[in-house]
Design a protein around this motif. Structure first.
Motif, mmCIF file in Angstrom:
data_model
loop_
_atom_site.group_PDB
_atom_site.id
_atom_site.type_symbol
_atom_site.label_atom_id
_atom_site.label_comp_id
_atom_site.label_asym_id
_atom_site.label_seq_id
_atom_site.Cartn_x
_atom_site.Cartn_y
_atom_site.Cartn_z
ATOM 1 N N ALA A 138 -5.320 -4.183 -3.585
ATOM 2 C CA ALA A 138 -4.140 -3.612 -4.247
ATOM 3 C C ALA A 138 -3.047 -3.310 -3.231
ATOM 4 C CB ALA A 138 -4.528 -2.342 -4.999
ATOM 5 N N LEU A 139 -3.439 -2.886 -2.030
ATOM 6 C CA LEU A 139 -2.477 -2.607 -0.961
ATOM 7 C C LEU A 139 -1.730 -3.880 -0.570
ATOM 8 C CD1 LEU A 139 -1.283 -0.791 1.275
ATOM 9 C CD2 LEU A 139 -3.353 -1.251 2.629
ATOM 10 N N ALA A 140 -2.458 -4.959 -0.355
ATOM 11 C CA ALA A 140 -1.832 -6.236 0.001
ATOM 12 C C ALA A 140 -0.903 -6.712 -1.104
ATOM 13 C CB ALA A 140 -2.904 -7.280 0.288
ATOM 14 N N GLN A 141 -1.303 -6.508 -2.344
ATOM 15 C CA GLN A 141 -0.486 -6.942 -3.475
ATOM 16 C C GLN A 141 0.834 -6.194 -3.533
ATOM 17 O OE1 GLN A 141 -1.074 -9.539 -5.672
ATOM 18 N NE2 GLN A 141 1.064 -9.088 -6.150
ATOM 19 N N ILE A 142 0.814 -4.908 -3.242
ATOM 20 C CA ILE A 142 2.064 -4.139 -3.232
ATOM 21 C C ILE A 142 3.002 -4.659 -2.151
ATOM 22 C CG2 ILE A 142 3.032 -1.903 -2.552
ATOM 23 C CD1 ILE A 142 1.186 -0.532 -4.344
ATOM 24 N N TYR A 143 2.471 -4.920 -0.963
ATOM 25 C CA TYR A 143 3.327 -5.433 0.109
ATOM 26 C C TYR A 143 3.900 -6.807 -0.252
ATOM 27 C CZ TYR A 143 1.941 -1.659 3.268
ATOM 28 O OH TYR A 143 1.758 -0.433 3.844
ATOM 29 N N GLN A 144 3.104 -7.648 -0.872
ATOM 30 C CA GLN A 144 3.592 -8.964 -1.286
ATOM 31 C C GLN A 144 4.675 -8.852 -2.355
ATOM 32 O OE1 GLN A 144 0.138 -11.187 -2.500
ATOM 33 N NE2 GLN A 144 -0.904 -10.843 -0.552
ATOM 34 N N THR A 145 4.569 -7.836 -3.192
ATOM 35 C CA THR A 145 5.549 -7.646 -4.263
ATOM 36 C C THR A 145 6.858 -7.082 -3.739
ATOM 37 O OG1 THR A 145 3.765 -7.237 -5.859
ATOM 38 C CG2 THR A 145 5.972 -6.457 -6.462
ATOM 39 N N VAL A 146 6.776 -6.140 -2.804
ATOM 40 C CA VAL A 146 7.968 -5.423 -2.341
ATOM 41 C C VAL A 146 8.732 -6.197 -1.271
ATOM 42 C CG1 VAL A 146 8.767 -3.328 -1.165
ATOM 43 C CG2 VAL A 146 7.027 -3.165 -2.968
ATOM 44 N N PHE A 147 8.017 -6.880 -0.375
ATOM 45 C CA PHE A 147 8.666 -7.537 0.764
ATOM 46 C C PHE A 147 8.601 -9.052 0.648
ATOM 47 C CE2 PHE A 147 7.094 -3.474 2.614
ATOM 48 C CZ PHE A 147 8.328 -2.909 2.877
ATOM 49 N N GLN A 148 9.730 -9.687 0.837
ATOM 50 C CA GLN A 148 9.770 -11.150 0.883
ATOM 51 C C GLN A 148 9.128 -11.666 2.161
ATOM 52 O OE1 GLN A 148 13.718 -12.810 0.345
ATOM 53 N NE2 GLN A 148 13.155 -14.721 1.353
#
Length: 276
Positions: A138-148
């Protein structure tokens, strides 16, 4: 493509094409003479346009003699015995040009008026806690969603697991939808300081001051663990992040111009610091 992180002697540096720069992350005085020459050689070989170095104040003049200029300072960074200076060397005229100078200054002046403002309480069923290995997807998914894009491989679950087991502590806010906001503290036990970094909040949950809640929790945890100096390197055009650190009582330490590649462009970064 993520940047390369490598050791040189007893020092640690990061470099890559996306940011088009070298970042001397950890400096060891035993490497000074050969390291300065190596940084120039590496920059010329890869056609990098900036070198930025984080080092003790006592070594400032050695880097100055090699064409570096001080851009920021963090007092008492090294176990409260010595300040840290951020020294930069620009290798092209274009990289040295300061963009949006007046806007950057206005943001700093505006957020400094917010010092000490507390956050509103979290909604009743929301929870803030330290993240574990089970939270990494879930942590990796948030970073992928927020940052290009990002200068460190925070989209990679294996990287997150390795750093979680080493020196980075991750915290997050949970709602009924799951993990919605995260931040981390990159600890340096040898020097009793820690970088407050990697803040990310899902767009639909902005406006709840979740970054400030995370920062205050991280700060409390670091204080309990014996850390003495906290700092961040924040995107200079992000009013929200600069405001978050100003509200938490951090002091402005300077700007690293045209420094870091985030979300597809190279941005200037502000240093904020706080002794606890």
């Amino acid at each position: 493509m993520s940047d390369t992180i490598e050791t040189f002697g007893h020092s640690l540096l990061q470099h890559g094409k996306e940011g088009n720069r070298i970042y001397l992350m950890k400096f060891d005085k035993r490497d000074e003479k050969v390291l300065l020459k190596y940084l120039d050689t590496l920059a010329n070989k890869e056609n990098y346009t900036k070198i930025v170095a984080k080092l003790p104040f006592s070594h400032k003049n050695s880097f100055k003699d090699y064409g570096y200029e001080q851009e920021a300072v963090m007092p008492s960074y090294y176990q409260r015995h010595q300040d840290c200076v951020m020294m930069s060397k620009y290798l092209t005229e274009d990289r040295a040009k300061i963009q949006n100078a007046s806007k950057l200054e206005k943001i700093i002046q505006s957020v400094q008026k917010k010092a000490g403002e507390p956050p509103s309480a979290l909604p009743g069923l929301w929870r803030l806690r330290r993240l574990t290995e089970n939270d990494v997807p879930a942590l990796a998914q948030i970073y992928q969603t927020v940052f290009q894009s990002y200068p460190f491989p925070i989209f990679d679950e294996q990287y997150l697991l390795e750093t979680m087991a080493d020196n980075i502590q991750y915290y997050g806010v949970f709602t009924s939808d799951g993990l919605v906001a995260v931040a981390s503290s990159e600890t340096d036990p040898a020097h009793l300081n820690s970088e407050m970094t990697d803040f990310a909040v899902l767009s639909e949950y902005r406006g709840y001051q979740l970054a400030l809640h995370l920062l205050l929790e991280l700060e409390q945890q670091m204080k309990q663990q014996g850390y003495r100096l906290l700092y961040t390197i924040a995107r200079s055009l992000s009013y929200g992040m600069n405001s978050t650190f100003a509200k938490a009582g951090y002091s402005f330490g300077g700007t690293l111009f045209n420094n870091t590649q985030i979300s597809g462009s190279i941005e200037s970064m502000n240093i904020w610091h706080k002794e606890i």
